[in-house]
Design a protein around this motif. Structure first.
Motif, short mmCIF file in Angstrom:
data_model
loop_
_atom_site.label_atom_id
_atom_site.label_comp_id
_atom_site.label_asym_id
_atom_site.label_seq_id
_atom_site.Cartn_x
_atom_site.Cartn_y
_atom_site.Cartn_z
N ALA A 69 17.31 -5.99 66.95
CA ALA A 69 16.27 -5.31 67.71
C ALA A 69 16.65 -5.14 69.17
O ALA A 69 16.55 -6.09 69.95
N PRO A 70 17.09 -3.93 69.56
CA PRO A 70 17.17 -3.61 70.98
C PRO A 70 15.78 -3.22 71.48
O PRO A 70 14.82 -3.22 70.71
N SER A 71 15.66 -2.89 72.74
CA SER A 71 14.37 -2.46 73.27
C SER A 71 13.94 -1.14 72.61
O SER A 71 14.77 -0.30 72.27
N ALA A 72 12.64 -0.99 72.41
CA ALA A 72 12.09 0.13 71.65
C ALA A 72 11.82 1.33 72.55
O ALA A 72 10.67 1.73 72.76
N ASN A 73 12.90 1.90 73.09
CA ASN A 73 12.80 3.07 73.97
C ASN A 73 14.08 3.88 73.83
O ASN A 73 15.04 3.44 73.20
N ARG A 74 14.10 5.07 74.40
CA ARG A 74 15.32 5.87 74.41
C ARG A 74 16.37 5.16 75.27
O ARG A 74 16.03 4.53 76.28
N PHE A 75 17.61 5.27 74.89
CA PHE A 75 18.69 4.53 75.53
C PHE A 75 18.78 4.86 77.03
O PHE A 75 18.77 6.01 77.42
N GLY A 76 18.86 3.79 77.83
CA GLY A 76 19.03 3.94 79.27
C GLY A 76 17.74 4.10 80.04
O GLY A 76 17.75 4.04 81.27
N LYS A 77 16.64 4.30 79.34
CA LYS A 77 15.36 4.53 80.00
C LYS A 77 14.61 3.20 80.21
O LYS A 77 15.09 2.14 79.84
N VAL A 78 13.42 3.30 80.78
CA VAL A 78 12.65 2.11 81.11
C VAL A 78 12.19 1.41 79.84
O VAL A 78 11.65 2.05 78.92
N SER A 79 12.38 0.10 79.77
CA SER A 79 12.01 -0.67 78.59
C SER A 79 10.48 -0.70 78.41
O SER A 79 9.74 -0.63 79.39
N PRO A 80 10.00 -0.86 77.17
CA PRO A 80 8.56 -0.90 76.90
C PRO A 80 8.01 -2.31 76.89
O PRO A 80 8.61 -3.22 76.30
N THR A 81 6.89 -2.51 77.51
CA THR A 81 6.24 -3.82 77.49
C THR A 81 4.85 -3.76 76.85
O THR A 81 4.14 -4.77 76.83
N THR A 82 4.47 -2.61 76.31
CA THR A 82 3.24 -2.47 75.53
C THR A 82 3.52 -1.58 74.33
O THR A 82 4.49 -0.81 74.31
N ALA A 83 2.65 -1.66 73.34
CA ALA A 83 2.76 -0.79 72.18
C ALA A 83 2.63 0.68 72.59
O ALA A 83 3.30 1.56 72.02
N GLN A 84 1.78 0.96 73.57
CA GLN A 84 1.61 2.34 74.02
C GLN A 84 2.89 2.89 74.64
O GLN A 84 3.22 4.07 74.47
N HIS A 85 3.63 2.04 75.37
CA HIS A 85 4.91 2.48 75.91
C HIS A 85 5.85 2.93 74.79
O HIS A 85 6.54 3.95 74.91
N VAL A 86 5.86 2.16 73.69
CA VAL A 86 6.71 2.52 72.56
C VAL A 86 6.27 3.85 71.98
O VAL A 86 7.09 4.73 71.69
N CYS A 87 4.99 4.00 71.82
CA CYS A 87 4.44 5.25 71.28
C CYS A 87 4.80 6.43 72.17
O CYS A 87 5.21 7.49 71.69
N ASP A 88 4.66 6.25 73.48
CA ASP A 88 4.98 7.33 74.41
C ASP A 88 6.44 7.76 74.30
O ASP A 88 6.75 8.95 74.41
N ASP A 89 7.32 6.78 74.07
CA ASP A 89 8.76 7.07 74.03
C ASP A 89 9.23 7.59 72.68
O ASP A 89 9.95 8.58 72.59
N LEU A 90 8.84 6.89 71.61
CA LEU A 90 9.44 7.15 70.30
C LEU A 90 8.55 7.92 69.35
O LEU A 90 9.03 8.48 68.37
N GLN A 91 7.25 7.92 69.61
CA GLN A 91 6.28 8.63 68.79
C GLN A 91 6.49 8.31 67.31
O GLN A 91 6.57 7.15 66.93
N ASN A 92 6.61 9.32 66.45
CA ASN A 92 6.72 9.02 65.02
C ASN A 92 8.16 8.82 64.56
O ASN A 92 8.44 8.81 63.36
N ASP A 93 9.10 8.64 65.51
CA ASP A 93 10.46 8.26 65.14
C ASP A 93 10.55 6.80 64.71
O ASP A 93 11.56 6.37 64.16
N VAL A 94 9.51 6.03 64.99
CA VAL A 94 9.43 4.63 64.53
C VAL A 94 8.34 4.56 63.47
O VAL A 94 7.27 5.16 63.61
N ASP A 95 8.63 3.88 62.37
CA ASP A 95 7.71 3.89 61.23
C ASP A 95 6.44 3.11 61.48
O ASP A 95 5.37 3.47 60.98
N LEU A 96 6.54 2.01 62.24
CA LEU A 96 5.37 1.18 62.52
C LEU A 96 5.53 0.52 63.87
O LEU A 96 6.62 0.01 64.18
N ILE A 97 4.47 0.51 64.64
CA ILE A 97 4.43 -0.21 65.93
C ILE A 97 3.40 -1.32 65.81
O ILE A 97 2.23 -1.06 65.52
N VAL A 98 3.85 -2.55 66.01
CA VAL A 98 2.93 -3.70 65.96
C VAL A 98 2.46 -4.01 67.37
O VAL A 98 3.26 -4.34 68.25
#
Length: 326
Positions: A147-176
């Motif tokens: 598990a690397p950080s759940a964001n696009r490479f080189g960009k700001v790391s996510p510290t909330t589920a919403q950050h992950v959603c903003d970055d990866l949207q439906n490219d990730v199957d599930l966000i906990v």
């Protein structure tokens, strides 16, 4: 007439506290899917290490170079010997003192860890996250996860589920979603594949604490990038990040830049380093949301947690030393 608002990104988010989320996350990983997991440092983009096609998805979704290694997450120290071999006694000592927690050990890879996880290297980065949901997920899955950080490479790391959603949207199957990460910067990485061991990345456990546990000093790296977060340009928002040493320098620099930038913001939480770390990535993201053009960040002292914050800000700026006030 009002301007239409931008559509919210499409994401599959489940609360960690919901009874069905754990089994859903296990099933998703077992089927080769990607799950964004909560940890005390940042949210991670996870896949089971025994499914190489799932590991390959991480690199595609993040846009991550294939030779940039991933961190393996395990649930208890007994699993360490399944992913690493020839472990130095001092590495075991650190593990017992700091795990679960924001410490990653670079060790010799066992045959159970695919080379795709390690970036083609014979070393593997390992840690136990301090998040009860994620540790139970690993236990129920019956396999360590990468598990690397759940964001696009080189960009700001996510510290909330919403950050992950903003970055990866439906490219990730599930966000906990288990709330905001409590520490907010990535783990400290210590390399035990060399002697004496080296510090590869400042992080959530200050190097001074590690040296106190070991009873000797740890030197910085003298080699090429071989672990996450070692690149010079990383954690970068879209706005320009400028670095200074004091608040007075920040104020002076802001005055000199008003003719160049319409939107300037000063970031300074040096009086509360835990808060600075916890909110750092949110602050960087908020600057972009607010369309800030220049973010002037005040660097904390280069010790304790301040060293990790300085590291992230320097890489966010993509520069060497901080700018002098003019």
């Amino acid at each position: 007439m009002s301007t239409p608002s931008r559509a919210a990104p499409s994401c599959n988010i489940a609360r960690a506290s919901d009874a069905s989320t754990l089994s859903l996350a296990v099933q998703t990983l077992a089927n080769g899917g990607l799950v964004a997991i909560p940890t005390e440092t940042v949210y991670g983009l996870s896949a089971a290490i025994n499914l190489e096609y799932a590991i390959a998805k991480i690199f595609v979704v993040k846009g991550r170079p294939q030779n940039h290694p991933l961190i393996v997450h395990i649930a208890n120290i007994n699993e360490l010997h399944t992913v690493a071999i020839d472990i130095h006694p001092d590495a075991i000592k650190l593990a017992h003192a700091c795990w679960p927690g924001p410490l990653t050990l670079l060790l010799q890879r066992s045959e159970n860890v695919p080379m795709s996880v390690t970036g083609g290297r014979d070393s593997v980065a390992v840690r136990i996250p301090d998040n009860a949901f994620t540790r139970q997920l690993i236990i129920n899955l019956g396999s360590p996860i990468a598990a690397p950080s759940a964001n696009r490479f080189g960009k700001v790391s996510p510290t909330t589920a919403q950050h992950v959603c903003d970055d990866l949207q439906n490219d990730v199957d599930l966000i906990v979603d288990d709330g905001a990460s409590s520490i907010g910067v990535e783990s400290t990485i210590v390399d035990f594949t060399v002697s004496p061991p080296q510090l590869l990345r400042h992080g959530g456990i200050p190097i001074e604490d590690i040296e106190k546990i070991l009873g000797y000093s740890i030197q910085g790296t003298d080699g090429v990038s071989r672990a996450s977060g070692m690149l010079q340009h990383h954690y970068q928002p879209s706005c320009t990040v400028l670095l200074v040493h004091t608040d007075s320098e920040a104020q002076q620099l802001q005055r000199t830049l008003v003719s160049q930038y319409d939107r300037i913001r000063i970031l300074n939480r040096c009086d509360n380093l835990p808060l600075y770390a916890t909110l750092l990535y949110s602050d960087l993201r908020q600057a972009d949301t607010d369309q800030i053009q220049a973010l002037i960040a005040v660097l904390p002292e280069n010790r304790g947690l301040g060293a990790a914050i300085r590291d992230r800000l320097t890489k966010a700026a993509g520069t060497g030393p901080p700018l002098p006030a003019s």
